[in-house]
Design an enzyme around this catalytic site. Structure first.
Site, PDB file in Angstrom:
ATOM      1  CG  ASP A  18      -1.686  -1.311   1.365  1.00 56.57           C
ATOM      2  OD1 ASP A  18      -2.555  -1.559   0.529  1.00 56.57           O
ATOM      3  OD2 ASP A  18      -1.382  -2.089   2.287  1.00 56.57           O
ATOM      4  CD  GLU A 242      -1.261  -7.117  -5.607  1.00 54.10           C
ATOM      5  OE1 GLU A 242      -0.544  -6.836  -4.614  1.00 54.10           O
ATOM      6  OE2 GLU A 242      -2.356  -7.693  -5.498  1.00 54.10           O
TER       7      GLU A 242
END
Ligand code: TRH
Length: 341
Positions: A18, A242
Site C-alpha cells: 500500500d 503486486e
C-alpha cells in the site's frame, strides 16, 4: 497540461505494497510537475523506501489537512478503497469545481479489471467516484513506470552496485534474490537452487541456511530505487505482492511471483491470470503454481533460455504501452473537461 493539486489517501492494511504503490505514484506525479499531498496512516516504511523523499511530494499523517485549513486538491485519489476522512469528503462536496475523485484499485490480470476500469460510482451529495484499475491491456489503466526507467536499467553496472552494497560476488555464480511471504518450501527451494553455484540474496525477515552450492547474503531494507537495482543484478528474482511483480517485470529477468495468500484460495485465480498474461513456458508456469501452493514441485527446473526469452518479451510488450501516470492524467483531464461523462 497545467499542474494540478493531487491529494492521495493511503491506509496501510498489511505489508508494504500500500505504502509502496502510493509513494511511487506520488513521486511519479510530482516528477511530471504535479503537486502532491500524500496522506498516510503509517509513514514508517517510507523511511527506508524513500529516505530522501521527493521534490513536490508533501507527506501528511492521517487524517490529513485540518478541516477548513486548505481546500481539497483538483484530484483526490483514495488508494484501495481506503475511504478519505468524512470531513474531507464534506469539503470535497462543498468545493467548486469539485475535485475528480478516483479510487485506485489493486493490480490484477483477471478479466474483471477490463470490465470495471473507468466505471463511475455515484456518491451521496452529488459526488462521483471513478474506479481506476491498473492493468496490462489497453482497456485498463496501465502499470506504474518511472520516466527513463528502461534506459537506466540498460545502462546499469551490476558489478559496481553489488560491490558498493557490500555483496561479495564470485565468477560463475548465479545470483538469485528472494522476497516472499512466510513459506513452507524455503528449504526445498534452497536445495533446488544449490544444484548450480548460487548466491542467494535474502530480503529482511527470511532465513535460509547456506549449503554446498548455495551462499547466502542477508540484505537490509533497501530504498525502492535500490530494490530495483537488486532485481537488475540478479539472473532470477523471487518476488511477492503486486508492486514487486511490476518491478521484476521491468527488470526483465526470469522471475517467480508469489501472490498474497488468501485462505479461500482466491489468489489462485490471480496467479493463473498473471501466468496467462506472462505467456510463460509450461515449466515456468508449473514452478509458479508450486511456489504458490497450487501444485507439487515440478520434476524439472525450467530451461533458462526460453524463460529469459519469455520474460524479455513480456517486458517489451508492456514497455510499448503508456505508463499508468500518463494514462491517469489523461483520464483525470477528461473527467475535468466533461465531469458528467
Ligand atoms: O509488501 P507486499 O507483500 O504487499 C502486499 C501487496 O500490497 C498486496 O496487494 C496486499 O494484498 C498485501 O501486501 C497485503 O508486496 P509489494 O506489493 O511488492 O510491496 C513491497 C514494496 O516494498 C514495494 O514497493 C517494493 C518495496 N521494497 C523496497 O523498497 N525495499 C526492499 O528492500 C523490499 C524488499 C521491498
Amino acid at each position: 497540461m497545467a499542474a494540478l493539486r493531487w491529494d492521495l489517501f493511503c491506509r496501510v492494511i498489511d505489508n508494504f505494497g500500500d505504502a509502496g504503490v502510493c509513494w511511487r505514484l506520488a513521486a511519479q506525479l510530482a516528477a511530471q510537475g504535479e503537486r502532491v499531498r500524500l496522506v498516510i496512516d503509517d509513514a514508517a516504511p517510507l523511511a527506508w523506501m524513500a529516505p530522501g523523499g521527493a521534490p513536490g511530494v508533501e507527506v501528511l499523517p492521517w487524517p490529513g489537512p485540518e478541516p477548513g485549513s486548505r481546500p481539497p486538491g483538483d484530484v483526490v485519489i483514495e488508494a484501495f478503497g481506503c475511504d478519505p476522512p468524512t470531513p474531507f469528503v464534506a469539503a470535497m462536496r462543498a468545493a467548486a469545481p469539485r475535485p475528480v475523485w478516483i479510487n485506485l484499485e489493486y493490480l490484477s490480470a483477471e478479466s474483471y479489471v477490463e470490465r470495471s476500469h473507468g466505471l463511475p460510482s455515484p456518491q451521496p451529495g452529488g459526488l462521483t467516484k471513478w474506479f481506476y484499475f491498473p492493468g496490462f491491456t489497453p482497456r485498463t489503466g496501465g502499470l506504474l513506470r518511472e520516466a527513463g526507467l528502461a534506459a537506466a536499467r540498460d545502462a546499469f553496472d551490476a558489478a559496481a552496485w553489488l560491490a558498493a552494497a557490500g555483496v561479495a560476488t564470485r565468477a560463475g555464480e548465479r545470483r538469485v534474490s528472494l522476497f516472499c511471504y512466510a513459506h513452507p518450501m524455503l528449504d526445498a527451494l534452497a536445495d533446488r537452487l544449490a544444484a548450480e553455484p548460487t548466491l542467494l540474496l535474502l530480503t529482511p525477515g527470511l532465513d535460509v541456511a547456506p549449503r554446498p552450492g548455495l551462499r547466502v547474503h542477508r540484505l537490509p531494507w533497501l530504498s525502492q530505487a535500490d530494490f530495483d537495482r537488486l532485481l537488475w543484478s540478479c539472473e532470477l528474482n523471487f518476488v511477492r505482492g503486486e508492486d514487486s511483480l511490476v518491478r521484476a517485470l521491468w527488470a526483465g529477468s526470469p522471475f517467480v511471483w508469489q501472490a498474497y495468500p488468501q485462505h479461500d484460495g482466491a489468489h489462485h485465480a490471480k496467479v493463473e491470470a498473471m501466468l496467462a498474461e506472462h505467456a510463460a513456458p509450461a515449466a515456468v508456469a508449473a514452478l509458479w503454481r508450486a511456489w504458490n501452493g497450487m501444485a507439487a514441485w515440478p520434476p524439472a527446473w525450467p530451461d533458462a533460455a526460453p524463460w529469459r526469452a519469455a520474460s524479455a518479451a513480456w517486458r517489451a510488450r508492456q514497455l510499448a504501452r503508456p505508463g499508468l501516470v500518463a494514462q491517469l492524467r489523461a483520464f483525470v483531464q477528461q473527467r475535468r473537461d466533461t465531469p458528467h461523462c
